[in-house]
Design a protein around this motif. Structure first.
Motif, PDB file in Angstrom:
ATOM      1  N   THR A 200       0.959  -1.161  -0.007  1.00  0.00           N
ATOM      2  CA  THR A 200      -0.105  -0.062   0.145  1.00  0.00           C
ATOM      3  C   THR A 200       0.919   1.248  -0.058  1.00  0.00           C
ATOM      4  N   THR A 201       0.398   2.318  -0.166  1.00  0.00           N
ATOM      5  CA  THR A 201       0.983   3.722  -0.087  1.00  0.00           C
ATOM      6  C   THR A 201       1.689   3.771   1.204  1.00  0.00           C
ATOM      7  N   GLU A 202       0.901   3.210   2.323  1.00  0.00           N
ATOM      8  CA  GLU A 202       1.429   3.472   3.654  1.00  0.00           C
ATOM      9  C   GLU A 202       2.423   2.376   4.111  1.00  0.00           C
ATOM     10  N   SER A 203       2.554   1.257   3.529  1.00  0.00           N
ATOM     11  CA  SER A 203       3.662   0.419   3.675  1.00  0.00           C
ATOM     12  C   SER A 203       4.784   0.759   2.744  1.00  0.00           C
ATOM     13  N   TRP A 204       4.578   1.312   1.761  1.00  0.00           N
ATOM     14  CA  TRP A 204       5.751   1.812   0.866  1.00  0.00           C
ATOM     15  C   TRP A 204       6.547   2.884   1.756  1.00  0.00           C
ATOM     16  N   ILE A 205       5.938   3.954   2.259  1.00  0.00           N
ATOM     17  CA  ILE A 205       6.274   4.781   3.139  1.00  0.00           C
ATOM     18  C   ILE A 205       7.182   4.180   4.174  1.00  0.00           C
ATOM     19  N   GLU A 206       6.570   3.307   5.065  1.00  0.00           N
ATOM     20  CA  GLU A 206       7.201   2.687   6.097  1.00  0.00           C
ATOM     21  C   GLU A 206       8.517   2.002   5.633  1.00  0.00           C
ATOM     22  N   ASN A 207       8.748   1.325   4.702  1.00  0.00           N
ATOM     23  CA  ASN A 207       9.825   1.093   3.859  1.00  0.00           C
ATOM     24  C   ASN A 207      10.897   2.169   3.677  1.00  0.00           C
ATOM     25  N   TRP A 208      10.440   3.116   3.182  1.00  0.00           N
ATOM     26  CA  TRP A 208      11.295   4.340   2.892  1.00  0.00           C
ATOM     27  C   TRP A 208      11.924   4.685   4.356  1.00  0.00           C
ATOM     28  N   LYS A 209      11.104   4.866   5.476  1.00  0.00           N
ATOM     29  CA  LYS A 209      11.520   5.175   6.819  1.00  0.00           C
ATOM     30  C   LYS A 209      12.780   4.102   7.215  1.00  0.00           C
ATOM     31  N   ILE A 210      12.439   2.947   6.824  1.00  0.00           N
ATOM     32  CA  ILE A 210      13.397   1.679   7.372  1.00  0.00           C
ATOM     33  C   ILE A 210      14.849   2.113   6.788  1.00  0.00           C
ATOM     34  N   ILE A 211      14.530   2.542   5.431  1.00  0.00           N
ATOM     35  CA  ILE A 211      15.838   2.625   4.533  1.00  0.00           C
ATOM     36  C   ILE A 211      16.682   3.821   5.029  1.00  0.00           C
ATOM     37  N   MET A 212      16.111   4.888   5.447  1.00  0.00           N
ATOM     38  CA  MET A 212      16.694   6.227   5.761  1.00  0.00           C
ATOM     39  C   MET A 212      17.036   6.661   7.024  1.00  0.00           C
ATOM     40  N   ARG A 213      16.297   5.689   7.976  1.00  0.00           N
ATOM     41  CA  ARG A 213      16.385   6.231   9.399  1.00  0.00           C
ATOM     42  C   ARG A 213      18.047   6.024   9.554  1.00  0.00           C
ATOM     43  N   PRO A 214      18.706   5.033   9.331  1.00  0.00           N
ATOM     44  CA  PRO A 214      20.210   4.863   9.787  1.00  0.00           C
ATOM     45  C   PRO A 214      20.901   6.042   9.360  1.00  0.00           C
ATOM     46  N   HIS A 215      20.460   6.737   8.441  1.00  0.00           N
ATOM     47  CA  HIS A 215      21.125   7.777   7.724  1.00  0.00           C
ATOM     48  C   HIS A 215      20.855   9.295   8.149  1.00  0.00           C
ATOM     49  N   ILE A 216      20.280   9.217   9.072  1.00  0.00           N
ATOM     50  CA  ILE A 216      19.785  10.945   9.308  1.00  0.00           C
ATOM     51  C   ILE A 216      20.680  11.669   9.681  1.00  0.00           C
ATOM     52  N   ASP A 217      21.768  11.117  10.167  1.00  0.00           N
ATOM     53  CA  ASP A 217      22.777  12.038  10.693  1.00  0.00           C
ATOM     54  C   ASP A 217      24.041  12.169   9.623  1.00  0.00           C
ATOM     55  N   ASN A 218      23.717  11.426   8.691  1.00  0.00           N
ATOM     56  CA  ASN A 218      24.828  11.177   7.525  1.00  0.00           C
ATOM     57  C   ASN A 218      24.588  12.526   6.353  1.00  0.00           C
ATOM     58  N   PRO A 219      25.409  13.489   6.541  1.00  0.00           N
ATOM     59  CA  PRO A 219      25.237  14.697   5.615  1.00  0.00           C
ATOM     60  C   PRO A 219      25.157  14.201   4.086  1.00  0.00           C
TER      61      PRO A 219
END
Length: 413
Positions: A200-219
């Motif tokens: 779903t659109t919601e699960s697609w966005i959740e996957n994106w959060k998982i991918i990007m979360r480790p890199h929040i502080d990597n400029p």
């Protein structure tokens, strides 16, 4: 020692000799390049038709696609041949300042333990995990899993001063599922039970959060390429549908890190960004949207005349209609995030390529070549568009690479 012997034997069996191939150069190790700081200062934003850094200097994306995490083994290509830091150094020496780094939603959802033979040149990733007597990871342990490997490769690239743009490339892990409706969009729940990986659109966005979360502080993880080639069933994917979903995903990611850029591909397999003329993607944080188009020799099917058969005026007119108006009008940056031709190539390949090179030079658009990889993961098939030989170090220095070098910004820019 048993593990090392097993994985080395596997790698040697898979790696054909590259000595017989022509037009190849092993790039030497310029110490001042891989150890120097990048020639740009994050964070980034858009300013009219350009991406600019924190000092207001233009940062032109000269990108290469490094794929594999989106494919059947969930592993970026070449990790059984060369260490990820060496691959990153090679990318930097080639002159690319950024990497489009695809993943699949299935990779995120399953996040499987990765077999040692798939990462046999990166055995340091196994250091934290026990091995059984057969040299395989104990499946009861957590890792190294697909997301661990993906993150490690991102960090290797950013450590080398390369900007990284993760890309949601496909739903089902595969090299290409162009005929599969379940992969034709960021969501497929409207197709019911026919889809192996339902989204779903919601699960697609959740996957994106998982991918990007480790890199929040990597400029140097500078943003997200939200979805590869959205198209839907022929004639049913409107720009407004996609732009609305792109805004929803962008807002969720910008809550995590407001400095990220949001890369929004065109519809019709990323060919067409013309909908942005009347319905631009608008976000709560300004200066974050970069549009993206893909241009191949078989594209241009809307008029039944592919680009390999177009004279330059017709080709340029299509580029203007599809995306170049955004740059010409100083509206937004455009990243031609995929294009490519096979090593050698026939007359049609060269005709398309010459037209595209001329247009990229005239518009000074950001670009991303497909691809770095010499092989496709499944069956170890030859990736004819690849720029590296099977040793993941030797560059195929042919007409494609020479033309790409002319498009790259100077190192000291």
């Amino acid at each position: 020692m048993l593990v090392v012997a097993v994985v080395l034997r596997f790698s040697l069996q898979r790696m054909p000799s590259v000595q017989a191939r022509t037009h190849q150069t092993v790039l030497t190790e310029p110490d001042n390049l891989t150890k120097s700081k990048p020639q740009f200062t994050p964070p980034f934003r858009t300013a009219g038709r350009h991406i600019v850094d924190a000092d207001g200097r233009r940062f032109k994306l000269a990108s290469i696609n490094w794929y594999g995490a989106s494919d059947i083994y969930y592993v970026p290509g070449g990790l059984d041949v060369r260490h990820r830091s060496e691959i990153a150094a090679t990318i930097r020496r080639m002159g690319f300042n950024s990497v489009r780094f695809p993943y699949s939603d299935q990779m995120v959802l399953e996040n499987l333990v990765i077999a040692p033979e798939l990462i046999s040149a990166n055995l340091d990733l196994l250091n934290a995990y026990a091995l059984n007597q057969n040299g395989r990871l104990d499946e009861k342990l957590k890792g190294p899993r697909a997301l661990d490997v993906f993150r490690a490769c991102v960090e290797a690239m950013t450590d080398a001063g390369i900007a990284v743009i993760p890309n949601d490339h496909i739903t089902n892990a595969h090299w290409c599922d162009g005929k599969n409706l379940c992969d034709a969009s960021w969501k497929n729940d409207h197709y019911g039970p026919i889809c192996k990986v339902r989204q779903t659109t919601e699960s697609w966005i959740e996957n994106w959060k998982i991918i990007m979360r480790p890199h929040i502080d990597n400029p140097l993880v500078i943003g997200a390429d939200l979805r590869n080639e959205p198209r839907g069933l022929w004639g049913t994917m409107t720009w407004n549908m996609w732009a609305t979903a792109a805004e929803q995903a962008s807002e969720a990611l910008l809550k995590m890190q407001p400095n990220w850029l949001m890369f929004v591909e065109g519809v019709s397999s990323a060919n067409d960004c013309s909908g942005a003329r009347n319905r631009p993607v608008k976000l709560s944080i300004e200066d974050r949207v970069v549009y993206s188009s893909h241009v191949y020799q078989w594209s241009g099917w809307s008029t039944l005349v592919p680009y390999h058969s177009r004279p330059y005026p017709s080709f340029a007119l299509d580029m203007e209609r599809n995306w170049a108006f955004l740059r010409r009008g100083n509206i937004a940056p455009v990243w031609v995030g995929e294009f490519g031709s096979p090593h050698g190539g026939d007359d049609r390949d060269h005709h398309y390529w010459d037209n595209l090179m001329r247009h990229l030079k005239d518009t000074d658009a950001d670009f991303g070549y497909w691809a770095l990889n010499p092989r496709k993961p499944e069956n170890y098939d030859n990736e004819t568009y690849g720029l590296l030989a099977d040793d993941w170090q030797t560059i195929i220095e042919d007409w494609r690479y020479q033309d790409l070098r002319r498009l790259m910004p100077p190192v000291d820019a």
